[in-house]
Design a protein around this motif. Structure first.
Motif, PDB file in Angstrom:
ATOM      1  N   TYR A  60      28.580  57.608  26.006  1.00 42.96           N
ATOM      2  CA  TYR A  60      27.932  56.733  26.962  1.00 42.96           C
ATOM      3  C   TYR A  60      27.009  57.531  27.880  1.00 42.96           C
ATOM      4  O   TYR A  60      25.859  57.147  28.086  1.00 42.96           O
ATOM      5  CB  TYR A  60      28.977  55.967  27.779  1.00 42.96           C
ATOM      6  CG  TYR A  60      28.356  55.006  28.748  1.00 42.96           C
ATOM      7  CD1 TYR A  60      27.824  53.795  28.307  1.00 42.96           C
ATOM      8  CD2 TYR A  60      28.253  55.306  30.099  1.00 42.96           C
ATOM      9  CE1 TYR A  60      27.228  52.907  29.177  1.00 42.96           C
ATOM     10  CE2 TYR A  60      27.656  54.416  30.989  1.00 42.96           C
ATOM     11  CZ  TYR A  60      27.150  53.228  30.527  1.00 42.96           C
ATOM     12  OH  TYR A  60      26.548  52.355  31.392  1.00 42.96           O
ATOM     13  N   GLN A 115      32.623  51.515  29.250  1.00 43.42           N
ATOM     14  CA  GLN A 115      31.218  51.125  29.183  1.00 43.42           C
ATOM     15  C   GLN A 115      30.679  51.313  27.764  1.00 43.42           C
ATOM     16  O   GLN A 115      29.957  50.457  27.247  1.00 43.42           O
ATOM     17  CB  GLN A 115      30.381  51.931  30.189  1.00 43.42           C
ATOM     18  CG  GLN A 115      30.748  51.705  31.640  1.00 43.42           C
ATOM     19  CD  GLN A 115      30.647  50.252  32.064  1.00 43.42           C
ATOM     20  OE1 GLN A 115      29.721  49.537  31.708  1.00 43.42           O
ATOM     21  NE2 GLN A 115      31.631  49.805  32.824  1.00 43.42           N
ATOM     22  N   GLN A 116      31.026  52.428  27.140  1.00 38.49           N
ATOM     23  CA  GLN A 116      30.587  52.691  25.769  1.00 38.49           C
ATOM     24  C   GLN A 116      31.215  51.692  24.807  1.00 38.49           C
ATOM     25  O   GLN A 116      30.541  51.149  23.937  1.00 38.49           O
ATOM     26  CB  GLN A 116      30.940  54.127  25.354  1.00 38.49           C
ATOM     27  CG  GLN A 116      30.549  54.479  23.933  1.00 38.49           C
ATOM     28  CD  GLN A 116      29.051  54.444  23.689  1.00 38.49           C
ATOM     29  OE1 GLN A 116      28.255  54.461  24.609  1.00 38.49           O
ATOM     30  NE2 GLN A 116      28.666  54.392  22.424  1.00 38.49           N
ATOM     31  N   ASN A 144      23.927  58.705  26.054  1.00 39.60           N
ATOM     32  CA  ASN A 144      22.971  57.619  25.803  1.00 39.60           C
ATOM     33  C   ASN A 144      22.176  57.231  27.041  1.00 39.60           C
ATOM     34  O   ASN A 144      21.116  56.617  26.929  1.00 39.60           O
ATOM     35  CB  ASN A 144      23.692  56.378  25.243  1.00 39.60           C
ATOM     36  CG  ASN A 144      24.162  56.605  23.826  1.00 39.60           C
ATOM     37  OD1 ASN A 144      23.628  57.428  23.082  1.00 39.60           O
ATOM     38  ND2 ASN A 144      25.210  55.901  23.455  1.00 39.60           N
TER      39      ASN A 144
END
Length: 136
Positions: free
Chosen positions: A131, A15-16, A134
């Protein structure tokens, strides 16, 4: 690291990784970027291959593919083996754009690898942690 932790690390690291590049500056959606990369990475990729790899419907792919074609980033041609199959290829402009994005991603990944002494697991953990951080 147990398998549950490995699974979540891979999921969040991806995802990151996928979010590291601002695709808006390239005027691309996430699916369009994935399409360009798949076409780049695989020989003679068909529209059906794209649909299967991205797990999207033909309707969902159509707008993105038409936009990429209209922007002269990809071409569509009939398969020499089966005329019903449409094969996608990058144009020179599409190759340049894909290479530019790849280079940006590689540069960012290189920073992670340098910081982790080239330890793949540490890089994945750092990406996953970034991720999750964030999100907060």
């Amino acid at each position: 690291m147990n398998n549950e932790k490995k699974l979540s690390t891979i999921f969040f690291a991806y995802q990151q990784f996928a979010a590291m590049i601002d695709l808006k500056k390239y005027d691309l959606t996430k699916n369009q970027h994935r399409m360009l990369y798949i076409i780049y990475a695989l020989d003679n990729v068909s529209i059906k291959d794209i649909l299967n790899l991205l797990n999207i419907s033909k309707q969902a792919a159509n707008v993105s593919l038409r936009d990429l074609i209209s922007r002269n980033l990809i071409t569509e041609s009939k398969s020499p083996v089966d005329k019903r199959i449409k094969i996608l290829n990058l144009t020179t402009e599409g190759q340049r754009l894909n290479e530019q994005i790849n280079q940006e991603q590689i540069a960012l990944l290189d920073e992670y690898f340098v910081a982790a002494d080239n330890d793949w697991q540490k890089v994945m953990e750092k990406l996953a942690d970034s991720y999750i951080h964030n999100l907060k």
